[in-house]
Enzyme design. Sequence first.
Site, PDB file in Angstrom:
ATOM      1  N   GLN A 279       0.883  -1.849  -0.337  1.00 13.42           N
ATOM      2  CA  GLN A 279      -0.316   0.099  -0.188  1.00 13.42           C
ATOM      3  C   GLN A 279       1.078   1.245  -0.319  1.00 13.42           C
ATOM      4  OE1 GLN A 279      -3.166  -0.403   3.136  1.00 13.42           O
ATOM      5  NE2 GLN A 279      -3.865  -1.502   2.027  1.00 13.42           N
ATOM      6  N   GLN A 336      11.956   7.203  -5.765  1.00 11.97           N
ATOM      7  CA  GLN A 336      11.693   6.331  -4.704  1.00 11.97           C
ATOM      8  C   GLN A 336      11.014   4.764  -5.010  1.00 11.97           C
ATOM      9  OE1 GLN A 336      12.285   7.867  -2.239  1.00 11.97           O
ATOM     10  NE2 GLN A 336      12.348   6.109  -0.350  1.00 11.97           N
ATOM     11  N   GLU A 363      11.061  29.458 -19.338  1.00 12.26           N
ATOM     12  CA  GLU A 363      10.295  29.973 -19.576  1.00 12.26           C
ATOM     13  C   GLU A 363       9.459  30.503 -18.035  1.00 12.26           C
ATOM     14  OE1 GLU A 363       7.936  28.706 -22.824  1.00 12.26           O
ATOM     15  OE2 GLU A 363       9.764  27.897 -23.656  1.00 12.26           O
ATOM     16  N   GLY A 364      10.305  31.398 -17.571  1.00 14.52           N
ATOM     17  CA  GLY A 364       9.722  31.185 -15.679  1.00 14.52           C
ATOM     18  C   GLY A 364       9.636  30.393 -15.144  1.00 14.52           C
TER      19      GLY A 364
HETATM   20  N1  COS Z   1       0.405  39.747 -22.629  1.00 10.17           N
HETATM   21  C1  COS Z   1       0.985  40.931 -23.115  1.00 10.17           C
HETATM   22  N2  COS Z   1       1.443  42.033 -22.169  1.00 10.17           N
HETATM   23  C2  COS Z   1       2.079  41.647 -21.175  1.00 10.17           C
HETATM   24  C3  COS Z   1       1.905  40.788 -20.063  1.00 10.17           C
HETATM   25  C4  COS Z   1       1.368  39.319 -21.453  1.00 10.17           C
HETATM   26  N3  COS Z   1       1.438  38.013 -20.822  1.00 10.17           N
HETATM   27  N4  COS Z   1       2.586  40.367 -18.954  1.00 10.17           N
HETATM   28  C5  COS Z   1       3.397  41.472 -18.962  1.00 10.17           C
HETATM   29  N5  COS Z   1       2.181  42.060 -20.546  1.00 10.17           N
HETATM   30  C6  COS Z   1       2.537  44.397 -20.379  1.00 10.17           C
HETATM   31  C7  COS Z   1       2.021  44.649 -19.554  1.00 10.17           C
HETATM   32  O1  COS Z   1       0.567  44.628 -19.830  1.00 10.17           O
HETATM   33  C8  COS Z   1       3.087  46.225 -19.169  1.00 10.17           C
HETATM   34  O2  COS Z   1       2.596  47.135 -20.169  1.00 10.17           O
HETATM   35  P1  COS Z   1       1.803  48.459 -19.446  1.00 10.17           P
HETATM   36  O3  COS Z   1       2.698  49.178 -19.029  1.00 10.17           O
HETATM   37  O4  COS Z   1       1.573  48.728 -21.050  1.00 10.17           O
HETATM   38  O5  COS Z   1       0.003  47.866 -18.684  1.00 10.17           O
HETATM   39  C9  COS Z   1       4.393  45.635 -19.860  1.00 10.17           C
HETATM   40  O6  COS Z   1       4.507  44.466 -20.747  1.00 10.17           O
HETATM   41  C10 COS Z   1       5.492  45.290 -18.738  1.00 10.17           C
HETATM   42  O7  COS Z   1       4.802  44.217 -17.508  1.00 10.17           O
HETATM   43  P2  COS Z   1       5.204  44.136 -16.264  1.00 10.17           P
HETATM   44  O8  COS Z   1       4.955  45.549 -15.594  1.00 10.17           O
HETATM   45  O9  COS Z   1       3.938  42.952 -15.645  1.00 10.17           O
HETATM   46  O10 COS Z   1       6.618  44.182 -16.668  1.00 10.17           O
HETATM   47  P3  COS Z   1       7.633  42.886 -15.355  1.00 10.17           P
HETATM   48  O11 COS Z   1       9.073  43.920 -15.357  1.00 10.17           O
HETATM   49  O12 COS Z   1       7.165  43.817 -13.851  1.00 10.17           O
HETATM   50  O13 COS Z   1       7.518  41.608 -15.579  1.00 10.17           O
HETATM   51  C11 COS Z   1       7.241  39.336 -15.391  1.00 10.17           C
HETATM   52  C12 COS Z   1       6.942  40.598 -14.766  1.00 10.17           C
HETATM   53  C13 COS Z   1       8.423  39.395 -14.049  1.00 10.17           C
HETATM   54  C14 COS Z   1       5.763  38.459 -15.426  1.00 10.17           C
HETATM   55  C15 COS Z   1       8.317  39.229 -16.210  1.00 10.17           C
HETATM   56  O14 COS Z   1       9.630  40.038 -16.929  1.00 10.17           O
HETATM   57  C16 COS Z   1       8.482  37.859 -17.022  1.00 10.17           C
HETATM   58  O15 COS Z   1       8.049  36.636 -16.872  1.00 10.17           O
HETATM   59  N6  COS Z   1       9.653  37.527 -16.282  1.00 10.17           N
HETATM   60  C17 COS Z   1      10.495  35.774 -16.037  1.00 10.17           C
HETATM   61  C18 COS Z   1      11.137  35.270 -17.507  1.00 10.17           C
HETATM   62  C19 COS Z   1      10.476  33.807 -18.174  1.00 10.17           C
HETATM   63  O16 COS Z   1       9.774  33.246 -18.449  1.00 10.17           O
HETATM   64  N7  COS Z   1      12.014  34.294 -19.292  1.00 10.17           N
HETATM   65  C20 COS Z   1      12.587  33.201 -19.413  1.00 10.17           C
HETATM   66  C21 COS Z   1      12.937  33.587 -20.344  1.00 10.17           C
HETATM   67  S1  COS Z   1      12.509  32.126 -21.750  1.00 10.17           S
HETATM   68  S2  COS Z   1      13.028  30.255 -21.965  1.00 10.17           S
END
Ligand code: COS
Length: 386
Positions: A279, A336, A363-364
């Site tokens: 189990q 495991q 991708e985040g």
């Molecule tokens: N689709 C369309 N527009 C988007 C969006 C989305 N999914 N997410 C954010 N935006 C827009 C916002 O609306 C904002 O525009 P406005 O100022 O006109 O409203 C602008 O982009 C900036 O967005 P935000 O203020 O949220 O940006 P931040 O710098 O605070 O950061 C995060 C946002 C942290 C979410 C972002 O930097 C992120 O996803 N980081 C991870 C990066 C990543 O995944 N890297 C992997 C590399 S690829 S393998």
Amino acid sequence: MAFDAEIRKQLLETVRRFVSEKCVPLEAQIDREDEMPQSIVEEMKTLGLFGLAVPEVYGGLDLDMETECLVALELGQTSPAFRSVAGTNIGIGSQALVLHGDEAQKNRWLPGIASGDFIASFALTEPEAGSDAASVRTKAVREGDVYILSGTKRYITNANKADLFTVMARTDPDQPGAKGVSAFIVPRNLKGVSVGPPERKMGQQGAHICDVNFDQVRVPLDHRIAGEGEGFKVAMSVLDKGRLHISAVCTGMAERLVREMVRYGLERRQFGKPIAQHQLVQALIADSQAEAYAARCMVLETARRRDAGEKVTLLASSTKLFASEMVGRVADRAVQVFGGAGYVADYGIERFYRDARIFRLYEGTSQIQQIIIARELIKAAEKDML
Ligand code: COS
């Protein structure tokens, strides 16, 4: 419009057969050699896997998101390196063009991306801009009808094979955040583009990541995707889709591991009976099955809502957070259940354990997904739309 059901069924059967007959037997070899045999890459091209998400007019299969996720669920049933070979063409490498490119740009590049003749790569991350993607320092300075592009990108998937990069660069030095960033298509053969050697990494051997350096590269004006300052939004919309695709891959891997646990559990005997009859082992398998199924439902529901035209930022991040954490737990339980054999290379479980770890990072990261989820909920509440 939903994809034709009969064609979808045939496609999924073909991919399933390809995975079980061609990919699974090569898993250990690719992990050892860190190289994907060219014959497999060619077969993936023939199957149309490089063009899953490219519209039919440009030579792709034009899958809706639900069907793309179903394919990714199948491709996820083997080492993720196989999916990664075509993954940037399907996802982050092509989607800026598909979603935001103009007609001339699409005509010029998408057919080659769809056929796999051009390998497309996505260059956002930098040494000092990982999770804080809006802080990119790579700069593109306009001089007449070209931009002069300079900077370094880091951990760029498929960079060593790439013909085209989607590059996010700062066009407005006075705008330190998202608003100063623009997106460009940069062909590898432009003077000043150079790619570093593949990094040695924990898992997903056969899928390569490298630094890419841009040294005073002259990028023609018509290579900019969307308007100046719109590059960050382009990148984020690409990631909304990419995160869902990756979630499907995580879920496929978890489903494979559940099957491996059941198979091994029935084979391996301890205390006079197969361990699957104990189990406590059953609990490990059952929790994994339940979680993998939950992830499958999240992936497909989010994909259907995206296909219906909904903005799925909240749901894609929720799904990526759950699916990538879930597959980490499942891989850990698989080790495991296999016991000592789970730690030994011959059984392949330790390979999945290593391969799965990146899903919580690229991708985040999980923490970035948490931030996005919370922000989206707060935004909805502020608009009285929660
Ligand atoms: N689709 C369309 N527009 C988007 C969006 C989305 N999914 N997410 C954010 N935006 C827009 C916002 O609306 C904002 O525009 P406005 O100022 O006109 O409203 C602008 O982009 C900036 O967005 P935000 O203020 O949220 O940006 P931040 O710098 O605070 O950061 C995060 C946002 C942290 C979410 C972002 O930097 C992120 O996803 N980081 C991870 C990066 C990543 O995944 N890297 C992997 C590399 S690829 S393998």
